[in-house]
Design an enzyme around this catalytic site. Structure first.
Site, PDB file in Angstrom:
ATOM      1  N   ARG A   1       0.818  -1.223   0.000  1.00  0.00           N
ATOM      2  CA  ARG A   1       0.000   0.000   0.000  1.00  0.00           C
ATOM      3  C   ARG A   1       0.856   1.279   0.000  1.00  0.00           C
ATOM      4  O   ARG A   1       0.448   2.301   0.546  1.00  0.00           O
ATOM      5  CB  ARG A   1      -0.949   0.037   1.211  1.00  0.00           C
ATOM      6  CG  ARG A   1      -2.015  -1.051   1.225  1.00  0.00           C
ATOM      7  CD  ARG A   1      -2.989  -0.884   0.057  1.00  0.00           C
ATOM      8  NE  ARG A   1      -4.214  -1.642   0.265  1.00  0.00           N
ATOM      9  CZ  ARG A   1      -4.393  -2.927  -0.021  1.00  0.00           C
ATOM     10  NH1 ARG A   1      -3.393  -3.627  -0.547  1.00  0.00           N
ATOM     11  NH2 ARG A   1      -5.550  -3.513   0.183  1.00  0.00           N
TER      12      ARG A   1
ATOM     13  N   SER B   1     -10.920  -0.702   2.921  1.00  0.00           N
ATOM     14  CA  SER B   1     -10.163  -0.831   4.178  1.00  0.00           C
ATOM     15  C   SER B   1      -9.784   0.552   4.677  1.00  0.00           C
ATOM     16  O   SER B   1      -9.108   1.297   3.967  1.00  0.00           O
ATOM     17  CB  SER B   1      -8.871  -1.608   3.952  1.00  0.00           C
ATOM     18  OG  SER B   1      -9.145  -2.897   3.488  1.00  0.00           O
TER      19      SER B   1
ATOM     20  N   GLU C   1      -5.294   3.764   6.230  1.00  0.00           N
ATOM     21  CA  GLU C   1      -4.886   3.550   4.840  1.00  0.00           C
ATOM     22  C   GLU C   1      -5.420   4.688   3.970  1.00  0.00           C
ATOM     23  O   GLU C   1      -4.799   5.075   2.994  1.00  0.00           O
ATOM     24  CB  GLU C   1      -5.441   2.204   4.344  1.00  0.00           C
ATOM     25  CG  GLU C   1      -4.875   1.765   3.025  1.00  0.00           C
ATOM     26  CD  GLU C   1      -5.840   0.955   2.205  1.00  0.00           C
ATOM     27  OE1 GLU C   1      -6.700   1.578   1.548  1.00  0.00           O
ATOM     28  OE2 GLU C   1      -5.742  -0.281   2.203  1.00  0.00           O
TER      29      GLU C   1
HETATM   30  N1  EPU Z   1     -10.542 -10.589  10.080  1.00  0.00           N
HETATM   31  C1  EPU Z   1     -11.310 -10.687  11.217  1.00  0.00           C
HETATM   32  N2  EPU Z   1     -12.421  -9.897  11.325  1.00  0.00           N
HETATM   33  C2  EPU Z   1     -12.799  -9.041  10.348  1.00  0.00           C
HETATM   34  C3  EPU Z   1     -12.006  -8.947   9.179  1.00  0.00           C
HETATM   35  C4  EPU Z   1     -10.886  -9.724   9.073  1.00  0.00           C
HETATM   36  O1  EPU Z   1     -11.025 -11.448  12.144  1.00  0.00           O
HETATM   37  O2  EPU Z   1     -13.813  -8.370  10.528  1.00  0.00           O
HETATM   38  C5  EPU Z   1      -9.321 -11.439   9.967  1.00  0.00           C
HETATM   39  C6  EPU Z   1      -9.567 -12.887   9.642  1.00  0.00           C
HETATM   40  O3  EPU Z   1      -8.628 -13.620  10.385  1.00  0.00           O
HETATM   41  C7  EPU Z   1      -9.219 -12.986   8.181  1.00  0.00           C
HETATM   42  C8  EPU Z   1      -8.122 -11.962   8.057  1.00  0.00           C
HETATM   43  O4  EPU Z   1      -8.511 -10.926   8.953  1.00  0.00           O
HETATM   44  O5  EPU Z   1      -8.760 -14.266   7.870  1.00  0.00           O
HETATM   45  C9  EPU Z   1      -7.930 -11.393   6.686  1.00  0.00           C
HETATM   46  O6  EPU Z   1      -9.166 -10.882   6.215  1.00  0.00           O
HETATM   47  P1  EPU Z   1      -9.450 -10.659   4.655  1.00  0.00           P
HETATM   48  O7  EPU Z   1      -8.917 -11.778   3.876  1.00  0.00           O
HETATM   49  O8  EPU Z   1     -10.877 -10.262   4.509  1.00  0.00           O
HETATM   50  O9  EPU Z   1      -8.511  -9.469   4.272  1.00  0.00           O
HETATM   51  P2  EPU Z   1      -8.097  -8.160   5.043  1.00  0.00           P
HETATM   52  O10 EPU Z   1      -6.723  -8.306   5.564  1.00  0.00           O
HETATM   53  O11 EPU Z   1      -9.160  -7.791   6.002  1.00  0.00           O
HETATM   54  C10 EPU Z   1      -7.040  -7.154   2.824  1.00  0.00           C
HETATM   55  C11 EPU Z   1      -7.058  -5.850   2.080  1.00  0.00           C
HETATM   56  C12 EPU Z   1      -8.364  -5.691   1.315  1.00  0.00           C
HETATM   57  C13 EPU Z   1      -8.486  -6.839   0.340  1.00  0.00           C
HETATM   58  C14 EPU Z   1      -8.445  -8.160   1.146  1.00  0.00           C
HETATM   59  C15 EPU Z   1      -8.480  -9.379   0.266  1.00  0.00           C
HETATM   60  C16 EPU Z   1      -5.676  -4.346   3.406  1.00  0.00           C
HETATM   61  C17 EPU Z   1      -5.648  -3.150   4.295  1.00  0.00           C
HETATM   62  N3  EPU Z   1      -6.885  -4.746   3.001  1.00  0.00           N
HETATM   63  O12 EPU Z   1      -8.078  -7.101   3.810  1.00  0.00           O
HETATM   64  O13 EPU Z   1      -8.292  -4.479   0.571  1.00  0.00           O
HETATM   65  O14 EPU Z   1      -9.687  -6.768  -0.397  1.00  0.00           O
HETATM   66  O15 EPU Z   1      -7.215  -8.214   1.915  1.00  0.00           O
HETATM   67  O16 EPU Z   1      -7.261  -9.533  -0.354  1.00  0.00           O
HETATM   68  O17 EPU Z   1      -4.620  -4.883   3.076  1.00  0.00           O
HETATM   69  C18 EPU Z   1      -8.876  -2.173   0.525  1.00  0.00           C
HETATM   70  O18 EPU Z   1      -7.666  -1.926   0.566  1.00  0.00           O
HETATM   71  O19 EPU Z   1      -9.732  -1.246   0.467  1.00  0.00           O
HETATM   72  C19 EPU Z   1      -9.325  -3.559   0.608  1.00  0.00           C
HETATM   73  C20 EPU Z   1     -10.615  -3.866   0.727  1.00  0.00           C
END
Ligand code: EPU
Length: 337
Positions: free
Chosen positions: A162, A237, A333
């Site tokens: 990012r 995010s 972010e």
């Molecule tokens: N999780 C929770 N609770 C929640 C959300 C997430 O416990 O409410 C934990 C879970 O353990 C899950 C892990 O977080 O396994 C990862 O969650 P997820 O795969 O949904 O991804 P993220 O880390 O929450 C990132 C990006 C997203 C992108 C997704 C999918 C960042 C800041 N965000 O989210 O990007 O869509 O991975 O690859 O890196 C964005 O930047 O606007 C965005 C949506």
């Protein structure tokens, strides 16, 4: 090309926040951009793309330049790839679909990300195991003070999670006018290893997925977790997933052994901010019209009439509670204006 005064920005930010620009102009070509920059030299400027990554906490006391330059070209290479150039004002998701319709692979995992092409390199957008740096060849950008166009190679962009040079050293100095990606025309590299993609494909009985199938799966997963800004104001995010040192992680992990984590390097660990925020009790919470999305704690939402300041206050409350509970700092972010 008309410079408008006291222009409402509600339709120009995906949080749907009410704020005004002192002056506003939309540019539809590189020539128009040159002209505006030349005529308004010395003025305070604010560059606006799709408005999908900012929190407006106040009016913008500057000339807002909305980059609305459209156009795409495909140049086929001999080795099963094509270079696809898109102008900065192209809508990102429409561009991804255009590539898929033209059998160009590489961007399908980045389906349904809000925003425009020109802003994607600034924060090296990423999702489902792919970042734009994986297919990025170069971008063209105009230096604000000289109106000279410069080509930035991938190395020169200094991409990281990012992050890029456009958020760092060159912040506020260049306006990206186009981006070129190298995509596959055959032997597409299908990447279904991240998260729920494989499960979503299996659910639909797909064994050998095409790039279109992957795009559909990513779109379905995003729709199930992330709110549509047209229905519920948000900026994706709100926070970055924190990358902490192994020592910091060990300390936190000892007290919270269920903490999910991913190794980044020998000395660094990434922790999902969504998990931290959920454990801190904020998931689905609502304070007036400012809230935390019920299906994804990383996303702050505007239920209608929240102000940018209310969302900012909520984000600070989340940051301090997470810090207190886990000893981990989480960083926004989105750009806070
Ligand atoms: N999780 C929770 N609770 C929640 C959300 C997430 O416990 O409410 C934990 C879970 O353990 C899950 C892990 O977080 O396994 C990862 O969650 P997820 O795969 O949904 O991804 P993220 O880390 O929450 C990132 C990006 C997203 C992108 C997704 C999918 C960042 C800041 N965000 O989210 O990007 O869509 O991975 O690859 O890196 C964005 O930047 O606007 C965005 C949506």
């Amino acid at each position: 090309m008309e410079i408008l005064k006291n222009y409402p920005l509600k339709q120009h930010n995906t949080f749907g926040l009410s704020a005004f620009a002192k002056e506003f102009v939309a540019v539809h070509s590189v020539d128009e951009l040159t002209e505006v920059l030349r005529e308004t030299a010395g003025k305070e400027l604010f560059i606006l793309g799709g408005g999908s990554n900012m929190l407006l906490t106040k009016d913008i006391d500057a000339l807002v330049i909305h980059v609305d330059i459209k156009g795409k070209t495909i140049t086929n290479n001999a080795n099963g790839t094509a270079d696809v150039m898109a102008m900065a004002g192209e809508n990102w998701h429409e561009f991804v679909l255009y590539c898929i319709d033209n059998n160009l692979g590489g961007l399908e995992n980045l389906s349904l990300i809000p925003g425009n092409v020109g802003t994607t390199p600034i924060q090296n957008i990423g999702a489902y195991g792919t970042e734009i740096k994986d297919t990025f060849v170069s971008c063209e950008a105009m230096e604000i003070t000289t109106q000279q166009l410069r080509t930035f190679t991938k190395e020169e962009c200094e991409f990281a999670y990012r992050e890029s040079i456009f958020k760092g050293e060159l912040k506020g100095k260049y306006i990206i006018t186009s981006v070129t990606f190298r995509l596959t025309t055959e032997n597409h590299k299908i990447n279904t290893s991240y998260g729920d993609i494989a499960a979503e494909l299996t659910k639909n009985g797909i064994v050998v997925p095409t790039i279109k199938d992957v795009s559909n799966a990513v779109t379905a997963i995003r729709r199930s977790k992330l709110p549509d800004p047209k229905e519920l104001g948000n900026s994706g995010s709100f926070f970055k997933n924190p990358i902490i040192t192994s020592e910091e992680f060990e300390k936190a992990f000892l007290q919270h052994p269920q903490m999910p984590h991913y190794t980044v390097s020998d000395t660094e660990v990434k922790v999902p901010a969504g998990w931290l925020i959920e454990q801190a009790g904020f998931k689905g919470s609502r304070f007036g019209d400012a809230g935390v999305h019920a299906k994804q704690a990383l996303v702050l939402v505007n239920y209608g009439n929240a102000t940018g300041q209310e969302l900012l206050d909520l984000s600070r409350k989340i940051q301090s509670t997470v810090k207190e509970k886990f000893g981990i700092s989480i960083e926004a972010e989105v750009n806070i204006i």
